[in-house]
Design a protein around this motif. Structure first.
Motif, PDB file in Angstrom:
ATOM      1  N   ASP A  90       0.821  -1.199   0.000  1.00  9.38           N
ATOM      2  CA  ASP A  90       0.000   0.000   0.000  1.00  9.38           C
ATOM      3  C   ASP A  90       0.862   1.259   0.000  1.00  9.38           C
ATOM      4  O   ASP A  90       1.850   1.353   0.728  1.00  9.38           O
ATOM      5  CB  ASP A  90      -0.904  -0.033   1.237  1.00  9.38           C
ATOM      6  CG  ASP A  90      -1.717   1.235   1.401  1.00  9.38           C
ATOM      7  OD1 ASP A  90      -2.394   1.626   0.441  1.00  9.38           O
ATOM      8  OD2 ASP A  90      -1.674   1.827   2.498  1.00  9.38           O
ATOM      9  N   MET A  91       0.447   2.235  -0.803  1.00  6.67           N
ATOM     10  CA  MET A  91       1.174   3.498  -0.904  1.00  6.67           C
ATOM     11  C   MET A  91       0.934   4.384   0.317  1.00  6.67           C
ATOM     12  O   MET A  91      -0.113   4.308   0.953  1.00  6.67           O
ATOM     13  CB  MET A  91       0.768   4.226  -2.185  1.00  6.67           C
ATOM     14  CG  MET A  91       1.392   3.625  -3.428  1.00  6.67           C
ATOM     15  SD  MET A  91       3.174   3.898  -3.434  1.00  6.67           S
ATOM     16  CE  MET A  91       3.685   2.749  -4.725  1.00  6.67           C
ATOM     17  N   PRO A  92       1.904   5.266   0.632  1.00  2.00           N
ATOM     18  CA  PRO A  92       1.824   6.014   1.887  1.00  2.00           C
ATOM     19  C   PRO A  92       0.971   7.274   1.826  1.00  2.00           C
ATOM     20  O   PRO A  92       0.841   7.968   2.830  1.00  2.00           O
ATOM     21  CB  PRO A  92       3.288   6.387   2.147  1.00  2.00           C
ATOM     22  CG  PRO A  92       3.877   6.528   0.783  1.00  2.00           C
ATOM     23  CD  PRO A  92       3.203   5.455  -0.039  1.00  2.00           C
ATOM     24  N   LEU A  93       0.403   7.601   0.662  1.00  2.00           N
ATOM     25  CA  LEU A  93      -0.375   8.825   0.572  1.00  2.00           C
ATOM     26  C   LEU A  93      -1.795   8.536   0.104  1.00  2.00           C
ATOM     27  O   LEU A  93      -2.104   7.424  -0.334  1.00  2.00           O
ATOM     28  CB  LEU A  93       0.269   9.837  -0.382  1.00  2.00           C
ATOM     29  CG  LEU A  93       0.206   9.556  -1.880  1.00  2.00           C
ATOM     30  CD1 LEU A  93       0.348  10.862  -2.651  1.00  2.00           C
ATOM     31  CD2 LEU A  93       1.291   8.578  -2.315  1.00  2.00           C
ATOM     32  N   ASN A  94      -2.610   9.576   0.208  1.00  2.00           N
ATOM     33  CA  ASN A  94      -4.061   9.584  -0.018  1.00  2.00           C
ATOM     34  C   ASN A  94      -4.818   9.070   1.202  1.00  2.00           C
ATOM     35  O   ASN A  94      -6.005   9.334   1.332  1.00  2.00           O
ATOM     36  CB  ASN A  94      -4.498   8.836  -1.281  1.00  2.00           C
ATOM     37  CG  ASN A  94      -3.930   9.447  -2.551  1.00  2.00           C
ATOM     38  OD1 ASN A  94      -3.396  10.555  -2.523  1.00  2.00           O
ATOM     39  ND2 ASN A  94      -4.036   8.737  -3.667  1.00  2.00           N
ATOM     40  N   SER A  95      -4.175   8.337   2.080  1.00  2.00           N
ATOM     41  CA  SER A  95      -4.751   8.082   3.393  1.00  2.00           C
ATOM     42  C   SER A  95      -4.413   9.271   4.296  1.00  2.00           C
ATOM     43  O   SER A  95      -3.518  10.065   4.007  1.00  2.00           O
ATOM     44  CB  SER A  95      -4.199   6.786   3.987  1.00  2.00           C
ATOM     45  OG  SER A  95      -2.787   6.840   4.031  1.00  2.00           O
ATOM     46  N   VAL A 100       4.196   8.650   7.150  1.00  2.00           N
ATOM     47  CA  VAL A 100       5.488   9.340   7.153  1.00  2.00           C
ATOM     48  C   VAL A 100       6.204   9.267   8.497  1.00  2.00           C
ATOM     49  O   VAL A 100       7.270   9.868   8.666  1.00  2.00           O
ATOM     50  CB  VAL A 100       5.326  10.812   6.706  1.00  2.00           C
ATOM     51  CG1 VAL A 100       4.850  10.877   5.263  1.00  2.00           C
ATOM     52  CG2 VAL A 100       4.375  11.568   7.626  1.00  2.00           C
ATOM     53  N   ASP A 101       5.639   8.519   9.445  1.00  2.00           N
ATOM     54  CA  ASP A 101       6.315   8.290  10.725  1.00  2.00           C
ATOM     55  C   ASP A 101       5.727   7.021  11.335  1.00  2.00           C
ATOM     56  O   ASP A 101       4.684   6.527  10.887  1.00  2.00           O
ATOM     57  CB  ASP A 101       6.183   9.484  11.663  1.00  2.00           C
ATOM     58  CG  ASP A 101       4.750   9.898  11.919  1.00  2.00           C
ATOM     59  OD1 ASP A 101       3.906   9.027  12.202  1.00  2.00           O
ATOM     60  OD2 ASP A 101       4.458  11.108  11.843  1.00  2.00           O
ATOM     61  N   PRO A 102       6.383   6.439  12.335  1.00  5.80           N
ATOM     62  CA  PRO A 102       5.897   5.175  12.892  1.00  5.80           C
ATOM     63  C   PRO A 102       4.485   5.260  13.471  1.00  5.80           C
ATOM     64  O   PRO A 102       3.728   4.288  13.390  1.00  5.80           O
ATOM     65  CB  PRO A 102       6.935   4.851  13.972  1.00  5.80           C
ATOM     66  CG  PRO A 102       8.200   5.484  13.477  1.00  5.80           C
ATOM     67  CD  PRO A 102       7.739   6.773  12.843  1.00  5.80           C
ATOM     68  N   ALA A 103       4.118   6.411  14.052  1.00  7.48           N
ATOM     69  CA  ALA A 103       2.766   6.531  14.603  1.00  7.48           C
ATOM     70  C   ALA A 103       1.716   6.419  13.499  1.00  7.48           C
ATOM     71  O   ALA A 103       0.684   5.751  13.671  1.00  7.48           O
ATOM     72  CB  ALA A 103       2.623   7.860  15.351  1.00  7.48           C
ATOM     73  N   TRP A 123       4.440   0.809   2.156  1.00  4.60           N
ATOM     74  CA  TRP A 123       5.543   1.705   1.868  1.00  4.60           C
ATOM     75  C   TRP A 123       5.525   2.834   2.887  1.00  4.60           C
ATOM     76  O   TRP A 123       4.454   3.258   3.336  1.00  4.60           O
ATOM     77  CB  TRP A 123       5.421   2.314   0.477  1.00  4.60           C
ATOM     78  CG  TRP A 123       5.490   1.354  -0.670  1.00  4.60           C
ATOM     79  CD1 TRP A 123       4.470   0.962  -1.485  1.00  4.60           C
ATOM     80  CD2 TRP A 123       6.660   0.670  -1.159  1.00  4.60           C
ATOM     81  NE1 TRP A 123       4.909   0.074  -2.438  1.00  4.60           N
ATOM     82  CE2 TRP A 123       6.259  -0.121  -2.265  1.00  4.60           C
ATOM     83  CE3 TRP A 123       8.003   0.648  -0.761  1.00  4.60           C
ATOM     84  CZ2 TRP A 123       7.147  -0.923  -2.971  1.00  4.60           C
ATOM     85  CZ3 TRP A 123       8.885  -0.154  -1.474  1.00  4.60           C
ATOM     86  CH2 TRP A 123       8.466  -0.922  -2.560  1.00  4.60           C
ATOM     87  N   GLY A 124       6.679   3.362   3.216  1.00  2.00           N
ATOM     88  CA  GLY A 124       6.765   4.600   3.967  1.00  2.00           C
ATOM     89  C   GLY A 124       6.844   5.780   3.023  1.00  2.00           C
ATOM     90  O   GLY A 124       7.050   5.621   1.813  1.00  2.00           O
ATOM     91  N   GLY A 141       9.444  -1.992   9.573  1.00  2.00           N
ATOM     92  CA  GLY A 141       9.107  -2.976   8.560  1.00  2.00           C
ATOM     93  C   GLY A 141       8.460  -2.482   7.290  1.00  2.00           C
ATOM     94  O   GLY A 141       7.906  -3.291   6.529  1.00  2.00           O
ATOM     95  N   VAL A 142       8.539  -1.155   6.999  1.00  2.00           N
ATOM     96  CA  VAL A 142       8.062  -0.726   5.686  1.00  2.00           C
ATOM     97  C   VAL A 142       9.001  -1.287   4.616  1.00  2.00           C
ATOM     98  O   VAL A 142      10.162  -1.600   4.880  1.00  2.00           O
ATOM     99  CB  VAL A 142       7.953   0.811   5.575  1.00  2.00           C
ATOM    100  CG1 VAL A 142       6.951   1.362   6.581  1.00  2.00           C
ATOM    101  CG2 VAL A 142       9.310   1.494   5.719  1.00  2.00           C
ATOM    102  N   PHE A 143       8.491  -1.392   3.391  1.00  4.67           N
ATOM    103  CA  PHE A 143       9.244  -2.053   2.322  1.00  4.67           C
ATOM    104  C   PHE A 143      10.124  -1.084   1.529  1.00  4.67           C
ATOM    105  O   PHE A 143      10.827  -1.499   0.603  1.00  4.67           O
ATOM    106  CB  PHE A 143       8.283  -2.802   1.404  1.00  4.67           C
ATOM    107  CG  PHE A 143       7.772  -4.069   2.029  1.00  4.67           C
ATOM    108  CD1 PHE A 143       8.434  -5.261   1.852  1.00  4.67           C
ATOM    109  CD2 PHE A 143       6.652  -4.051   2.850  1.00  4.67           C
ATOM    110  CE1 PHE A 143       7.991  -6.424   2.455  1.00  4.67           C
ATOM    111  CE2 PHE A 143       6.195  -5.209   3.455  1.00  4.67           C
ATOM    112  CZ  PHE A 143       6.867  -6.402   3.263  1.00  4.67           C
ATOM    113  N   GLY A 144      10.100   0.173   1.907  1.00  3.71           N
ATOM    114  CA  GLY A 144      10.866   1.202   1.227  1.00  3.71           C
ATOM    115  C   GLY A 144      10.119   2.510   1.382  1.00  3.71           C
ATOM    116  O   GLY A 144       9.182   2.621   2.190  1.00  3.71           O
TER     117      GLY A 144
END
Length: 441
Positions: A90-95, A100-103, A123-124, A141-144
């Motif tokens: 899953d991509m890190p944006l649109n949510s 962009v941080d562990p929280a 993804w991060g 554990g993000v994939f990149g």
């Protein structure tokens, strides 16, 4: 063995042909030529289907939480399973919040937990000011990490400038982590004509090939300078293929993907006001499409993933057909396999090529060593595919949340009959997917 598949045709690491595949405790424990292997339960497949590894889609916008009216974990993963996909990242944006941080990552995991029908990783995000969060996200554990070089479409995920990108690449080089890049040059697009109105030609002129070409050249130079691993997302400009090939020959750690919609559609065929076809970078001309196919054949393009980026119908502005005002994104998660197989088979490619582009190579990109292959030790993730069965896409029957897709009405070849996740058939009613962490799969 708990379960054995007897397949007159299977695409395995050992070869293609009649194979028996044994499963125990959710993993593949045997891959034997012929159809004689026995087990507690035996699934006899017909001559009209192929046993393939479950596909891996490393480019999915689930948008949950925060914009779950656009999509959600339940609907996205149900659509993925219906399309033969057993793992998504899953991509890190649109949510909201962006990852962009562990929280924020934990918020995302809470939203997904217990609701996914396939395995899901994350993804991060790399945005201005979060350089100190990259190592903690990597540890979690993000994939990149994904970044943009221009406005992302949502204000909460701003782009990196060159200095910020270089600084983040140095951090990721030390971590051994991957940066995936939306590569379009902001200055080039700022100087292009503004998109407006219902003419697709106007929208295409607003996102010229040169924007991709310049951004990719810059990414290559920074990757060369920092030694970081970089991946070019959703390549649509075939002009960039020679520079990608040269960079690899020079030893730059560079990979690239394209998407089913760039391989399926052509700008000349998009009618006025058909904003379901709007995406960024855009669908380009038919000659460009053929060169992307050649880039796949030559191995310059590594993989094909969906860039599933759905939205609500009103955001596509079907009322006005205005390409300037409509949201840019194609919803195609469920139909990517038949779309690519339809185009590939017409051009003389084999189903084994499609498996490499849509299963093995995306798994390798993300470091999912147990995914994307039929081999002993891998997860028992399978797609049972009828390659010669034809159908017409009906958006009302697709399982993602909103009935919007550029593929509606397309005549495609290949039907997913069954999807199996770790030795259990996915029904779409009982979510048994797991949340994946880098290094554990």
């Amino acid at each position: 063995m708990e379960l054995v598949f007897r397949a007159p045709r299977a695409i395995t690491d050992a070869g293609t042909g009649p194979y028996s595949v044994g499963v125990g405790d959710g993993r593949i424990v045997a891959v034997e030529p012929g159809l004689s292997l026995d087990g507690d339960r035996v699934v006899e497949l017909g001559e009209d289907v192929v046993l393939m590894p479950g596909l891996v889609d490393t480019h999915v916008h689930v948008n949950d939480p925060g914009r779950s009216e656009w999509e959600g974990f339940e609907t996205a993963t149900r659509a993925a399973a219906a399309g033969g996909i057993t793992s998504i990242v899953d991509m890190p944006l649109n949510s909201v919040p962006p990852t962009v941080d562990p929280a924020a990552l934990e918020v995302k995991r809470r939203a997904a937990r217990g609701r996914v029908h396939v395995d899901v990783g994350f993804w991060g995000g790399a945005v201005p000011g979060n350089g100190a969060e990259l190592a903690p996200l990597h540890e979690q554990g993000v994939f990149g990490f994904k970044c943009f070089l221009l406005h992302s479409g949502v204000d909460e995920f701003p782009p990196l400038d060159d200095a910020e990108l270089e600084a983040d690449l140095r951090i990721l080089a030390d971590l051994g982590a991957l940066m995936i890049v939306h590569a379009e040059d902001a200055a080039t697009i700022e100087s292009a004509p503004r998109p407006h109105g219902a003419r697709y030609e106007g929208f295409l002129a607003s996102r010229p090939r040169e924007a991709e070409n310049r951004a990719i050249a810059r990414v290559i130079e920074l990757a060369r300078r920092t030694g970081a691993r970089v991946h070019v997302l959703h390549l649509s400009s075939s002009d960039a293929l020679p520079m990608i090939a040269r960079a690899r020959a020079d030893g730059v750690a560079l990979t690239a993907e394209t998407c089913p919609h760039y391989l399926s559609f052509a700008a000349e065929e998009i009618r006025d006001g058909a904003t379901e076809f709007k995406c960024c970078p855009p669908i380009r001309e038919s000659g460009n499409r053929e060169l992307l196919w050649q880039g796949l054949a030559d191995g310059v393009i590594d993989c094909v993933v969906s860039d599933h980026s759905p939205c609500t119908p009103e955001l596509k502005r079907f009322d006005s057909g205005d390409f300037g005002a409509a949201w840019g994104g194609i919803a195609g998660l469920q139909v990517g396999l038949p779309a690519v197989w339809t185009g590939a088979s017409r051009r003389g490619h084999a189903l084994e090529d499609v498996v490499r582009w849509m299963a093995r190579r995306p798994a390798e990109l993300a470091g999912l060593t147990r995914k994307g292959r039929i081999a002993v030790g891998c997860d028992a993730d399978f797609c049972v595919f009828a390659p010669d069965e034809a159908f017409v896409v009906d958006v009302a029957k697709l399982r993602h949340r909103n009935p919007v897709s550029a593929y509606h009405g397309s005549s495609l070849r290949g039907v997913v009959r069954q999807t199996w996740l770790r030795g259990r058939e996915v029904s779409g009613d009982d979510p048994r997917g797991e949340l994946m962490r880098r290094g554990q799969w």
